[in-house]
Design an enzyme around this catalytic site. Structure first.
Site, short mmCIF file in Angstrom:
data_model
loop_
_atom_site.label_atom_id
_atom_site.label_comp_id
_atom_site.label_asym_id
_atom_site.label_seq_id
_atom_site.Cartn_x
_atom_site.Cartn_y
_atom_site.Cartn_z
N THR A 95 0.87 -1.18 0.00
CA THR A 95 0.00 0.00 0.00
C THR A 95 0.90 1.23 0.00
O THR A 95 1.46 1.60 1.04
CB THR A 95 -0.92 0.01 1.23
OG1 THR A 95 -1.68 -1.20 1.24
CG2 THR A 95 -1.88 1.19 1.17
N LYS A 171 -6.89 0.97 -3.60
CA LYS A 171 -6.50 0.35 -2.32
C LYS A 171 -6.63 1.33 -1.17
O LYS A 171 -7.16 1.00 -0.10
CB LYS A 171 -5.06 -0.17 -2.43
CG LYS A 171 -4.42 -0.58 -1.12
CD LYS A 171 -5.17 -1.70 -0.41
CE LYS A 171 -4.42 -2.15 0.83
NZ LYS A 171 -5.21 -3.07 1.67
N LYS A 240 -0.74 5.83 8.32
CA LYS A 240 -0.02 6.15 7.08
C LYS A 240 -0.97 6.09 5.88
O LYS A 240 -0.95 6.97 5.01
CB LYS A 240 1.14 5.16 6.92
CG LYS A 240 1.90 5.27 5.60
CD LYS A 240 1.42 4.27 4.55
CE LYS A 240 1.63 2.83 4.96
NZ LYS A 240 1.22 1.88 3.89
#
Length: 295
Positions: A95, A171, A240
């Site tokens: 990711t 994603k 994040k």
């Protein structure tokens, strides 16, 4: 297929086991030594650098924690781009940001290499069971080359477009929706508990009727049991992803009000010492706001 696999965390190690089980020849690299031992025991060669691992590989898969790690392993000294052959494919299954994915696309094209993004949906137990869902994007020839490897680690592949960064945007959006589910469940549990209703009963009604999707069952169960450790996905990684989502949204000029709420939940969680817990522990904040004592 000869595959170089870079990154042997919980997810990566599970994926390597499935690649080996499905008959692929795998060579691996990891920044630290300890995670390589059980993988080496499977007959997987462990190389000294990412570049060494990628020599002669048909495809190189990266499964790394964040942009910093992905960029260093790909473009840094002795990075995979130096060892990967012309015409071979790098597929990032991490990711990462939309911006970094675009950077990889340009860097590989300059060397005559192919690049695709194929981030996954699923926790470590899904990776172990070969049940990951995969959002893939890249040129058709790149997708065709990586499909056998993707089929060895996941249960279904969704091709989102020809620009690799499109898969990364999907994603990040999917992870955002998961955090919204966590937050909404936490608020619903706090409200009904304050009203004197057993949370177990609320959980059963919701997940056995209108909200029967796996995400509600999985995260509702974690919240109900307070099972935030050991983490399947650590709090800083969730934070994040929220940050990368907001960066992409700002560039595209798309307001995401709920993302700002989730951002504050992550900040509060870390300020309260929850950094080593599963990202679903942001749910603790809703209970605290309602006046419950949370352990």
């Amino acid at each position: 297929m000869h595959i170089a696999f870079l990154g042997l965390g919980n997810m990566g190690s599970a994926m390597v086991r499935n690649l080996v089980k499905n008959g692929h020849r795998v060579v691996a690299w990891n920044r630290s030594y300890e995670p390589t031992k059980p993988i080496h025991a499977l007959g997987v060669a462990i190389e000294r650098t990412p570049a060494d691992a990628c020599k002669d590989a048909d495809i190189a898969i990266t499964m790394l924690a964040d942009d910093g790690a992905a960029e260093a392993v790909t473009l840094g000294k002795d990075g995979l781009i130096e060892g990967l052959a012309e015409g071979a494919v790098h597929v990032s299954m991490s990711t990462i940001s939309v911006a970094l994915s675009d950077k990889f696309t340009e860097a590989h094209a300059a060397r005559g290499q192919l690049y695709a993004a194929a981030p996954v949906f699923g926790r470590p137990e899904a990776a172990e069971a070969q049940k990951l869902f995969i959002a893939a994007a890249g040129k058709p020839d790149a997708i065709a080359k990586i499909t056998p490897a993707l089929e060895s680690v996941g249960q279904k592949i969704f091709v989102m477009g020809e620009e690799p960064a499109q898969a990364n945007l999907v994603k990040l959006t999917g992870n955002f929706l998961i955090t919204c589910v966590i937050e909404s469940l936490a608020e619903a549990f706090a409200l009904t508990a304050k009203g004197g209703i057993e949370t177990q009963k609320v959980f059963e009604l919701l997940t056995e009727s209108l909200f029967s999707a796996p995400v509600y069952k999985t995260y509702g169960g974690l919240i109900l049991e307070g099972k935030f450790s050991p983490p399947g996905f650590k709090m800083p990684l969730g934070q994040k992803d929220n940050r990368l989502l907001q960066q992409a949204a700002e560039k595209l000029e798309v307001p995401l009000p709920f993302a700002a709420i989730i951002r504050d939940r992550f900040l509060a969680a870390r300020a309260n010492g929850d950094s080593e817990l599963d990202w679903s522990a942001i749910a603790k904040r809703a209970a605290e706001d309602a006046g419950f004592e949370v352990k």
